[in-house]
Design a protein around this motif. Structure first.
Motif, short mmCIF file in Angstrom:
data_model
loop_
_atom_site.label_atom_id
_atom_site.label_comp_id
_atom_site.label_asym_id
_atom_site.label_seq_id
_atom_site.Cartn_x
_atom_site.Cartn_y
_atom_site.Cartn_z
N ASP A 195 -0.73 -8.37 9.72
CA ASP A 195 -1.09 -7.05 10.23
C ASP A 195 -0.17 -6.59 11.36
O ASP A 195 0.17 -5.41 11.46
CB ASP A 195 -2.54 -7.04 10.73
N TYR A 224 0.60 -9.70 0.66
CA TYR A 224 0.65 -8.26 0.90
C TYR A 224 -0.50 -7.59 0.15
O TYR A 224 -0.69 -7.83 -1.05
CB TYR A 224 1.99 -7.68 0.45
N PRO A 225 -1.28 -6.77 0.84
CA PRO A 225 -2.42 -6.13 0.17
C PRO A 225 -1.96 -5.08 -0.83
O PRO A 225 -0.84 -4.56 -0.76
CB PRO A 225 -3.18 -5.49 1.34
N GLU A 226 -2.85 -4.75 -1.74
CA GLU A 226 -2.54 -3.76 -2.76
C GLU A 226 -2.32 -2.38 -2.15
O GLU A 226 -1.69 -1.51 -2.77
CB GLU A 226 -3.67 -3.70 -3.80
N SER A 227 -2.79 -2.18 -0.94
CA SER A 227 -2.64 -0.88 -0.28
C SER A 227 -1.20 -0.59 0.14
O SER A 227 -0.86 0.56 0.44
CB SER A 227 -3.55 -0.81 0.95
N VAL A 228 -0.34 -1.63 0.17
CA VAL A 228 1.06 -1.40 0.53
C VAL A 228 1.74 -0.64 -0.61
O VAL A 228 1.68 -1.04 -1.77
CB VAL A 228 1.81 -2.73 0.79
N SER A 229 2.36 0.46 -0.26
CA SER A 229 3.03 1.29 -1.26
C SER A 229 4.52 0.96 -1.27
O SER A 229 5.25 1.29 -0.33
CB SER A 229 2.82 2.78 -0.92
#
Length: 366
Positions: A195, A224-229
């Protein structure tokens, strides 16, 4: 020069999965072995490392896996005969091991903190699972991945008898320029998601990628979370094993270094990735932290970036400028930051402490 019998208790040397300790231990112990020392590494046998062992039997040391502390009784003679015992940070059952090792009365007992700023943050909150504030004064030597003011703080605040830096390093036999490898990525980054690092990754890598679609970038790291674009021009690899790190760096025109916040606050905490990329001759763009100029000359050997505009400007450097920067960086690391240098520093610390102890004992006997 005396050949030392050195015993390590550490997190893991057999598996680099999810931890950077293995890389550090491997390069250091390999150099110690090359210098003639006998090294044994004790490692708690846990499932998550057992399932991901990429070096189950290192050729440069004896490795002992154990599941319970009682199993160490079988190796008591080996431990008792050690000249130098080193306990690493994050080692399971560290408190019990400290008690056990103290009874051995080795000539030198050291704590090797590969996570010093994290350790100090945990100690301040009384949440450190592998070290207590009272333990610090029990070690003859406190070896720290972090130098600078932190060393004096360890001695004055926590009563460390002797706090010395033992920074990470690189094995030049494993990291070097690959002449036939194409530098097909403009910028790369190797690091597990966290984070506190992600805003810097966003600013210094993803933002330039979004602004210039012609740039090609490569990020390697797990969690890495799926929210990373991820922009279309950024390749994300979840894991690259250590034996492919050299090739990873050699495919990049520049590599990015991003530092954890605890390390930034402490300063003087160079990452092993800095030295590995440098040994490959890959120019580094780093975030800014105190003490970085103690290791590298700014602009001549390393580039510092605070914003995406800084990164974009660096990526537009000519190939000749980039090559000079990479060569300067590589030469600095080979001259000061190889595993051979760290092994010699460790030897010197041992000799200084043991010689002092022997001198004091001799005077007392008179």
């Amino acid at each position: 020069m005396k050949q030392l019998n050195i015993v390590f208790f550490g997190l893991s040397i057999t598996s680099s999965w999810g931890n950077g300790h293995a890389t550090t231990f491997r390069s250091l112990i390999k150099a110690l072995n090359r210098r003639g020392h006998q090294v044994t590494f004790f490692e708690r046998d846990v499932p998550w490392y057992a399932n991901h062992r990429d070096m189950p039997e290192p050729a440069f040391c004896q490795t002992v896996l154990y599941q319970e502390l009682a199993e160490l009784d079988k190796h008591r003679e080996l431990i008792n005969d050690a000249d130098f015992i080193i306990l690493g940070s994050y080692t399971p059952d560290a408190a019990a091991l400290t008690d056990l090792i103290e009874k051995v009365s080795a000539p030198c007992f050291a704590f090797y903190d590969i996570d010093t700023p994290v350790t100090l943050a945990k100690l301040a909150k009384e949440e450190c699972e592998y070290l207590t504030a009272d333990d610090i004064s029990r070690f003859d030597l406190y070896l720290s991945f972090t130098g600078g003011p932190t060393l004096e703080f360890l001695e004055q605040k926590y009563g460390a008898r002797c706090a010395k830096p033992l920074y990470c390093s690189v094995d030049p036999e494993l990291y070097y320029p690959e002449k036939d490898t194409e530098r097909k990525y403009d910028l790369g980054y190797l690091g597990t998601y966290s984070d506190d690092r992600q805003p810097t990754v966003e600013e210094l890598l993803l933002q330039p990628a979004r602004q210039q679609s012609s740039l090609q970038m490569h990020v390697a790291g797990a969690q890495y979370p799926e929210s990373v674009s991820w922009p279309a021009n950024v390749l994300h690899s979840e894991h690259i094993p250590p034996h492919l790190h050299r090739h990873f760096y050699n495919e990049q025109r520049f590599t990015l270094n991003v530092t954890r916040q605890d390390m930034i606050r402490a300063g003087y905490s160079p990452s092993v990735r800095l030295f590995e990329a440098a040994a490959c001759g890959t120019p580094i763009i780093s975030d800014v932290w105190s003490g970085i100029d103690e290791f590298f000359s700014i602009n001549d050997e390393i580039l510092l970036a605070r914003t995406h505009s800084d990164v974009t400007r660096y990526l537009n450097m000519s190939n000749a400028e980039r090559a000079t920067l990479g060569d300067n960086l590589r030469q600095k690391v080979l001259a000061h930051h190889t595993s051979e240098h760290r092994a010699q520093e460790l030897e010197n610390y041992w000799y200084e402490l043991v010689a002092i102890d022997e001198s004091v004992a001799s005077v007392a006997a008179q």
